[in-house]
Design an enzyme around this catalytic site. Structure first.
Site, PDB file in Angstrom:
ATOM      1  N   ARG A 145       0.854  -1.178   0.000  1.00 19.19           N
ATOM      2  CA  ARG A 145       0.000   0.000   0.000  1.00 19.19           C
ATOM      3  C   ARG A 145       0.890   1.228   0.000  1.00 19.19           C
ATOM      4  O   ARG A 145       2.048   1.188   0.416  1.00 19.19           O
ATOM      5  CB  ARG A 145      -0.896   0.029   1.237  1.00 19.19           C
ATOM      6  CG  ARG A 145      -1.879  -1.145   1.353  1.00 19.19           C
ATOM      7  CD  ARG A 145      -2.700  -0.997   2.625  1.00 19.19           C
ATOM      8  NE  ARG A 145      -3.698  -2.053   2.768  1.00 19.19           N
ATOM      9  CZ  ARG A 145      -3.505  -3.196   3.450  1.00 19.19           C
ATOM     10  NH1 ARG A 145      -2.323  -3.407   4.052  1.00 19.19           N
ATOM     11  NH2 ARG A 145      -4.449  -4.095   3.531  1.00 19.19           N
ATOM     12  N   LYS A 169      -2.401  -2.269   7.877  1.00 20.10           N
ATOM     13  CA  LYS A 169      -3.553  -1.700   8.563  1.00 20.10           C
ATOM     14  C   LYS A 169      -3.724  -2.346   9.937  1.00 20.10           C
ATOM     15  O   LYS A 169      -3.521  -3.543  10.106  1.00 20.10           O
ATOM     16  CB  LYS A 169      -4.823  -1.916   7.736  1.00 20.10           C
ATOM     17  CG  LYS A 169      -4.896  -1.037   6.493  1.00 20.10           C
ATOM     18  CD  LYS A 169      -6.234  -1.175   5.802  1.00 20.10           C
ATOM     19  CE  LYS A 169      -6.359  -0.223   4.618  1.00 20.10           C
ATOM     20  NZ  LYS A 169      -7.658  -0.368   3.931  1.00 20.10           N
ATOM     21  N   HIS A 238      -2.009   2.540  -6.234  1.00 18.35           N
ATOM     22  CA  HIS A 238      -2.930   1.414  -6.026  1.00 18.35           C
ATOM     23  C   HIS A 238      -3.111   0.605  -7.306  1.00 18.35           C
ATOM     24  O   HIS A 238      -3.437  -0.581  -7.245  1.00 18.35           O
ATOM     25  CB  HIS A 238      -4.273   1.923  -5.505  1.00 18.35           C
ATOM     26  CG  HIS A 238      -4.788   1.115  -4.358  1.00 18.35           C
ATOM     27  ND1 HIS A 238      -4.081   0.941  -3.181  1.00 18.35           N
ATOM     28  CD2 HIS A 238      -5.933   0.387  -4.199  1.00 18.35           C
ATOM     29  CE1 HIS A 238      -4.769   0.178  -2.359  1.00 18.35           C
ATOM     30  NE2 HIS A 238      -5.893  -0.179  -2.955  1.00 18.35           N
ATOM     31  N   ARG A 241      -0.493  -1.951  -7.068  1.00 16.81           N
ATOM     32  CA  ARG A 241      -0.873  -2.985  -6.090  1.00 16.81           C
ATOM     33  C   ARG A 241      -1.934  -3.911  -6.669  1.00 16.81           C
ATOM     34  O   ARG A 241      -1.859  -5.133  -6.525  1.00 16.81           O
ATOM     35  CB  ARG A 241      -1.375  -2.310  -4.816  1.00 16.81           C
ATOM     36  CG  ARG A 241      -1.868  -3.278  -3.721  1.00 16.81           C
ATOM     37  CD  ARG A 241      -2.132  -2.494  -2.455  1.00 16.81           C
ATOM     38  NE  ARG A 241      -3.075  -3.137  -1.561  1.00 16.81           N
ATOM     39  CZ  ARG A 241      -2.752  -4.030  -0.624  1.00 16.81           C
ATOM     40  NH1 ARG A 241      -1.497  -4.411  -0.476  1.00 16.81           N
ATOM     41  NH2 ARG A 241      -3.683  -4.551   0.158  1.00 16.81           N
ATOM     42  N   HIS A 264      -4.629  -8.734   3.566  1.00 18.08           N
ATOM     43  CA  HIS A 264      -6.070  -8.633   3.783  1.00 18.08           C
ATOM     44  C   HIS A 264      -6.480  -9.487   4.973  1.00 18.08           C
ATOM     45  O   HIS A 264      -6.106 -10.663   5.059  1.00 18.08           O
ATOM     46  CB  HIS A 264      -6.841  -9.113   2.546  1.00 18.08           C
ATOM     47  CG  HIS A 264      -6.809  -8.151   1.408  1.00 18.08           C
ATOM     48  ND1 HIS A 264      -7.120  -8.498   0.115  1.00 18.08           N
ATOM     49  CD2 HIS A 264      -6.497  -6.824   1.362  1.00 18.08           C
ATOM     50  CE1 HIS A 264      -7.010  -7.453  -0.667  1.00 18.08           C
ATOM     51  NE2 HIS A 264      -6.629  -6.427   0.065  1.00 18.08           N
ATOM     52  N   TYR A 273     -10.341 -10.075  -6.972  1.00 18.22           N
ATOM     53  CA  TYR A 273      -9.361 -10.353  -8.016  1.00 18.22           C
ATOM     54  C   TYR A 273      -9.702 -11.628  -8.787  1.00 18.22           C
ATOM     55  O   TYR A 273      -9.204 -11.816  -9.894  1.00 18.22           O
ATOM     56  CB  TYR A 273      -7.964 -10.438  -7.407  1.00 18.22           C
ATOM     57  CG  TYR A 273      -7.524  -9.118  -6.828  1.00 18.22           C
ATOM     58  CD1 TYR A 273      -7.178  -8.061  -7.657  1.00 18.22           C
ATOM     59  CD2 TYR A 273      -7.493  -8.919  -5.452  1.00 18.22           C
ATOM     60  CE1 TYR A 273      -6.815  -6.842  -7.126  1.00 18.22           C
ATOM     61  CE2 TYR A 273      -7.124  -7.696  -4.917  1.00 18.22           C
ATOM     62  CZ  TYR A 273      -6.791  -6.662  -5.752  1.00 18.22           C
ATOM     63  OH  TYR A 273      -6.431  -5.447  -5.231  1.00 18.22           O
TER      64      TYR A 273
END
Length: 298
Positions: A145, A169, A238, A241, A264, A273
């Site tokens: 990210r 995150k 992004h 990514r 994730h 995806y």
């Protein structure tokens, strides 16, 4: 109305250890909610009820926000009221049962493999280009990210020659592989970094002023790189990514591995995806299957 909001933001920083960017989002969304309440004649958080929250959500939707953006606003309101209830400043949470409008989920755009490789091979020996290439190669190689990239430090984050330690995150740490091209680009950047970095600066990527590079600078540099290289779409971090995830899944078919590499928490986030991968397969089918191709007109 400002005092409870300020106290909540301090709570996010001191107790919840939320990032500055997260706090900025909460502040912006809740200030917009407060303004909506004031416009309707309400200035007391404790008197806010579900119809007022529902009206605010409808206003956001009419202003052009997507269902996902409205959901973010509602999430901020719910969390704010959990804090108010804990502090005795409210008795119930008026946003609990409010649902955002549904909106179609847009598939992320990805770059073509060959074109992306050609773009990343562009550049010169100029220190600015050397730095930029190292950043872009690392994003595409490791699926980072933007915030993860700019937060990297020289010594603590790069592990050996083939891995990078990333704080994602929620403060979650993961190790991501670094490919050959990215390692070569990083090596070239390490050789010129001392010319730029201020004394004692730990950041891996620095600006021309010698301090940690900003997210905005990375976005601007990548967009310029794309224009200079003749890309047929606007380049942004992004996109790299997304391309990393899509190209990896396209080649391996291992959704769980892609989830881990992207950091994730929920595999449902990664499943988008698979739709991109199916679109690729559908194009191959349409182009190759004899019963799918359109007949040429005589």
């Amino acid at each position: 109305m400002q005092a409870p909001l300020d106290a909540f933001l301090r709570h996010l920083v001191s107790e919840r250890r939320q990032s500055e960017r997260t706090c900025d989002h909460y502040q912006r969304d809740l200030k917009r909610f407060a303004q909506s309440l004031l416009n309707g004649g309400e200035s007391d958080w404790s008197r806010v009820d579900a119809p007022l929250v529902r009206r605010h959500a409808a206003e956001l939707a009419r202003s052009g926000l997507t269902g996902r953006s409205v959901a973010r606003h509602l999430s901020a309101i719910r969390r704010f009221y959990r804090y108010l209830i804990r502090e005795g400043m409210a008795t119930d949470n008026p946003a609990l049962d409010i649902r955002p409008p549904k909106s179609p989920r847009r598939l992320p755009r990805v770059a073509d493999v060959d074109q992306l490789s050609q773009l990343l091979d562009d550049g010169s020996d100029d220190p600015l280009d050397v730095r930029d290439k190292a950043m872009f190669e690392l994003i595409y190689s490791s699926g980072l990210r933007l915030a993860e990239l700019v937060a990297l430090d020289c010594h603590q984050n790069i592990v050996g020659e083939g891995e990078v330690r990333v704080i994602g995150k929620g403060g979650k740490e993961r190790l991501s592989p670094v490919g050959r091209a990215a390692r070569e680009a990083l090596s070239a950047w390490y050789s010129v970094r001392p010319q730029w970095a201020a004394e004692g600066e730990a950041a891996l990527f620095v600006s021309q002023r010698g301090r940690r590079i900003s997210r905005r600078s990375v976005q601007d540099r990548l967009a310029r790189w794309g224009v200079r290289s003749g890309a047929d779409q606007r380049l942004h971090p992004h996109l790299l990514r997304h391309s990393f995830a899509s190209h990896l899944l396209e080649s391996s078919g291992d959704l769980r591995a892609v989830q881990e590499l992207l950091g994730h928490a929920d595999i449902a986030t990664t499943q988008i995806y698979t739709h991109l991968d199916f679109q690729h397969l559908a194009r191959v089918y349409d182009d190759a299957h004899p019963r799918a191709r359109r007949r040429r007109k005589p």
